[in-house]
Design a protein around this motif. Sequence first.
Motif, PDB file in Angstrom:
ATOM      1  N   UNK A 111     -15.863 -38.667   3.441  1.00 34.18           N
ATOM      2  CA  UNK A 111     -14.497 -38.267   3.128  1.00 34.18           C
ATOM      3  C   UNK A 111     -13.540 -39.430   3.358  1.00 34.18           C
ATOM      4  N   UNK A 112     -12.714 -39.716   2.364  1.00 40.51           N
ATOM      5  CA  UNK A 112     -11.705 -40.770   2.471  1.00 40.51           C
ATOM      6  C   UNK A 112     -10.327 -40.126   2.427  1.00 40.51           C
ATOM      7  N   UNK A 113      -9.521 -40.378   3.467  1.00 42.74           N
ATOM      8  CA  UNK A 113      -8.182 -39.786   3.549  1.00 42.74           C
ATOM      9  C   UNK A 113      -7.172 -40.839   3.972  1.00 42.74           C
ATOM     10  N   UNK A 114      -5.920 -40.557   3.687  1.00 37.81           N
ATOM     11  CA  UNK A 114      -4.812 -41.359   4.215  1.00 37.81           C
ATOM     12  C   UNK A 114      -4.846 -41.286   5.744  1.00 37.81           C
ATOM     13  N   UNK A 115      -4.579 -42.402   6.427  1.00 40.03           N
ATOM     14  CA  UNK A 115      -4.709 -42.386   7.891  1.00 40.03           C
ATOM     15  C   UNK A 115      -3.670 -41.521   8.595  1.00 40.03           C
ATOM     16  N   UNK A 116      -2.710 -40.959   7.828  1.00 38.51           N
ATOM     17  CA  UNK A 116      -1.756 -40.015   8.407  1.00 38.51           C
ATOM     18  C   UNK A 116      -2.169 -38.571   8.126  1.00 38.51           C
ATOM     19  N   UNK A 117      -3.284 -38.385   7.434  1.00 34.00           N
ATOM     20  CA  UNK A 117      -3.766 -37.046   7.106  1.00 34.00           C
ATOM     21  C   UNK A 117      -4.223 -36.344   8.386  1.00 34.00           C
ATOM     22  N   UNK A 118      -4.048 -35.015   8.482  1.00 32.90           N
ATOM     23  CA  UNK A 118      -4.457 -34.289   9.695  1.00 32.90           C
ATOM     24  C   UNK A 118      -5.933 -34.450  10.054  1.00 32.90           C
ATOM     25  N   UNK A 119      -6.792 -34.722   9.069  1.00 29.32           N
ATOM     26  CA  UNK A 119      -8.214 -34.885   9.348  1.00 29.32           C
ATOM     27  C   UNK A 119      -8.599 -36.309   9.743  1.00 29.32           C
ATOM     28  N   UNK A 120      -7.665 -37.232   9.653  1.00 25.59           N
ATOM     29  CA  UNK A 120      -7.985 -38.651   9.840  1.00 25.59           C
ATOM     30  C   UNK A 120      -8.517 -38.963  11.236  1.00 25.59           C
ATOM     31  N   UNK A 121      -8.145 -38.179  12.226  1.00 24.49           N
ATOM     32  CA  UNK A 121      -8.559 -38.455  13.602  1.00 24.49           C
ATOM     33  C   UNK A 121      -9.911 -37.833  13.962  1.00 24.49           C
ATOM     34  N   UNK A 122     -10.489 -37.058  13.061  1.00 20.14           N
ATOM     35  CA  UNK A 122     -11.739 -36.358  13.367  1.00 20.14           C
ATOM     36  C   UNK A 122     -12.934 -37.293  13.213  1.00 20.14           C
ATOM     37  N   UNK A 123     -13.983 -37.055  13.997  1.00 18.15           N
ATOM     38  CA  UNK A 123     -15.207 -37.851  13.907  1.00 18.15           C
ATOM     39  C   UNK A 123     -16.153 -37.321  12.838  1.00 18.15           C
ATOM     40  N   UNK A 124     -16.117 -36.015  12.624  1.00 18.02           N
ATOM     41  CA  UNK A 124     -16.956 -35.367  11.612  1.00 18.02           C
ATOM     42  C   UNK A 124     -16.132 -34.247  10.971  1.00 18.02           C
ATOM     43  N   UNK A 125     -16.313 -34.062   9.663  1.00 19.70           N
ATOM     44  CA  UNK A 125     -15.619 -32.987   8.959  1.00 19.70           C
ATOM     45  C   UNK A 125     -16.647 -32.106   8.262  1.00 19.70           C
ATOM     46  N   UNK A 126     -16.538 -30.798   8.479  1.00 21.06           N
ATOM     47  CA  UNK A 126     -17.368 -29.864   7.717  1.00 21.06           C
ATOM     48  C   UNK A 126     -16.767 -29.701   6.324  1.00 21.06           C
ATOM     49  N   UNK A 127     -17.640 -29.553   5.324  1.00 18.08           N
ATOM     50  CA  UNK A 127     -17.124 -29.480   3.957  1.00 18.08           C
ATOM     51  C   UNK A 127     -16.143 -28.320   3.786  1.00 18.08           C
ATOM     52  N   UNK A 128     -16.380 -27.236   4.510  1.00 16.17           N
ATOM     53  CA  UNK A 128     -15.494 -26.080   4.399  1.00 16.17           C
ATOM     54  C   UNK A 128     -14.052 -26.433   4.768  1.00 16.17           C
ATOM     55  N   UNK A 129     -13.861 -27.481   5.581  1.00 20.27           N
ATOM     56  CA  UNK A 129     -12.516 -27.866   6.020  1.00 20.27           C
ATOM     57  C   UNK A 129     -11.714 -28.552   4.927  1.00 20.27           C
ATOM     58  N   UNK A 130     -12.381 -28.988   3.853  1.00 17.62           N
ATOM     59  CA  UNK A 130     -11.641 -29.712   2.801  1.00 17.62           C
ATOM     60  C   UNK A 130     -11.624 -28.929   1.479  1.00 17.62           C
ATOM     61  N   UNK A 131     -12.066 -27.678   1.512  1.00 17.16           N
ATOM     62  CA  UNK A 131     -12.123 -26.892   0.280  1.00 17.16           C
ATOM     63  C   UNK A 131     -10.766 -26.755  -0.402  1.00 17.16           C
ATOM     64  N   UNK A 132      -9.716 -26.678   0.377  1.00 15.60           N
ATOM     65  CA  UNK A 132      -8.381 -26.455  -0.187  1.00 15.60           C
ATOM     66  C   UNK A 132      -7.584 -27.749  -0.349  1.00 15.60           C
ATOM     67  N   UNK A 133      -8.233 -28.876  -0.120  1.00 21.48           N
ATOM     68  CA  UNK A 133      -7.558 -30.160  -0.294  1.00 21.48           C
ATOM     69  C   UNK A 133      -7.520 -30.544  -1.779  1.00 21.48           C
ATOM     70  N   UNK A 134      -6.449 -31.213  -2.223  1.00 22.94           N
ATOM     71  CA  UNK A 134      -6.457 -31.764  -3.589  1.00 22.94           C
ATOM     72  C   UNK A 134      -7.382 -32.982  -3.635  1.00 22.94           C
ATOM     73  N   UNK A 135      -8.286 -33.023  -4.620  1.00 22.23           N
ATOM     74  CA  UNK A 135      -9.265 -34.102  -4.720  1.00 22.23           C
ATOM     75  C   UNK A 135      -8.850 -35.141  -5.759  1.00 22.23           C
ATOM     76  N   UNK A 136      -9.157 -36.393  -5.461  1.00 22.41           N
ATOM     77  CA  UNK A 136      -9.102 -37.452  -6.463  1.00 22.41           C
ATOM     78  C   UNK A 136     -10.532 -37.648  -6.952  1.00 22.41           C
ATOM     79  N   UNK A 137     -10.771 -37.353  -8.220  1.00 24.32           N
ATOM     80  CA  UNK A 137     -12.099 -37.453  -8.806  1.00 24.32           C
ATOM     81  C   UNK A 137     -12.246 -38.755  -9.588  1.00 24.32           C
ATOM     82  N   UNK A 138     -13.500 -39.159  -9.768  1.00 28.03           N
ATOM     83  CA  UNK A 138     -13.780 -40.196 -10.745  1.00 28.03           C
ATOM     84  C   UNK A 138     -13.749 -39.543 -12.128  1.00 28.03           C
TER      85      UNK A 138
END
Length: 296
Positions: free
Chosen positions: A167-194
């Motif tokens: 997972x790549x996030x802006x360093x001010x994002x609420x998840x930026x300080x976490x060591x591990x993220x479960x996929x369920x935690x980003x389900x509602x995030x807006x994604x940047x896709x290729x």
Amino acid sequence: MEIRGLRYFVEVVQQNNFSRAADKLCVTQPAISRSIQKLEQELEYTLLIRETDGVKMTDEGEILFNHARQILEQFDRMNDALKNRSDPLSGVLKVGLPPVIASTYFADIIMEFSQKFPQVELQIIELSSNHMMDAMLRGDVETAAIMSPFDEQQFNLYRFATDRLMLLVNDKHPLASKNIVKFAEILNEPFIFFQDSYRINELVTSACGIHGKKPMIAGRSGHLDLVMAMVRAGVGVTLLPESMWQKNHIDGLSIIPVTEPVLAYELALSTLKGAHPSRRANAWIALALKMLNVKS
């Protein structure tokens, strides 16, 4: 069925005229007519219909035309390899590399190959793994690197690495300080896709599907620098190969391992089964496998 007959047939279709095809091939028009008549007798199908403004393929003729072009391309490559085995490598080699892994794994290989075989014009064709299969079947690419899964019935695969998405996030994002993220935690995030055809998108979409959701897409790009710029600007988050991040660390961004599920995949070199690789392609594959520490 003779190669010469297929070549005559393809040329008549491409020129849309028996006479022009004869001139192009430096043979007589009756010779071409006899050859195509022989093809029709062997196959027991009418292949071409003469019209006032040229020729028209029947349905059977169109099938033969599509296959004949591939056969002729493979035959010419084989003939070229047989004639030039003792000569220094030269000519054009078209190698397919997905943009998301090209610079990570192949920058040094490209440099080394160019130094060892300076007379070979190395053309890097950047396509997604989904599009690479069709390009190889058409003969537009002779050998490629791909992301799994890939059709092992039609292609030889030489696996050289296992990678995973982070997972790549802006360093001010609420998840930026976490060591591990479960996929369920980003389900509602807006994604940047290729772009649409990229295999990475499929992995993310499948992971969302496990939770009964579709990804919310805030932006797309085929260029890594633009994807990261959008993440840094706070437009959304993205998932990026761990290997790619290791060579593209940028201030203002945080990368975090994702679990449940871990989005892992294999990378492999591929060649078309039953094809006759050129000496150039064989040299590329041998060098790449050596530099990637893979036994062929």
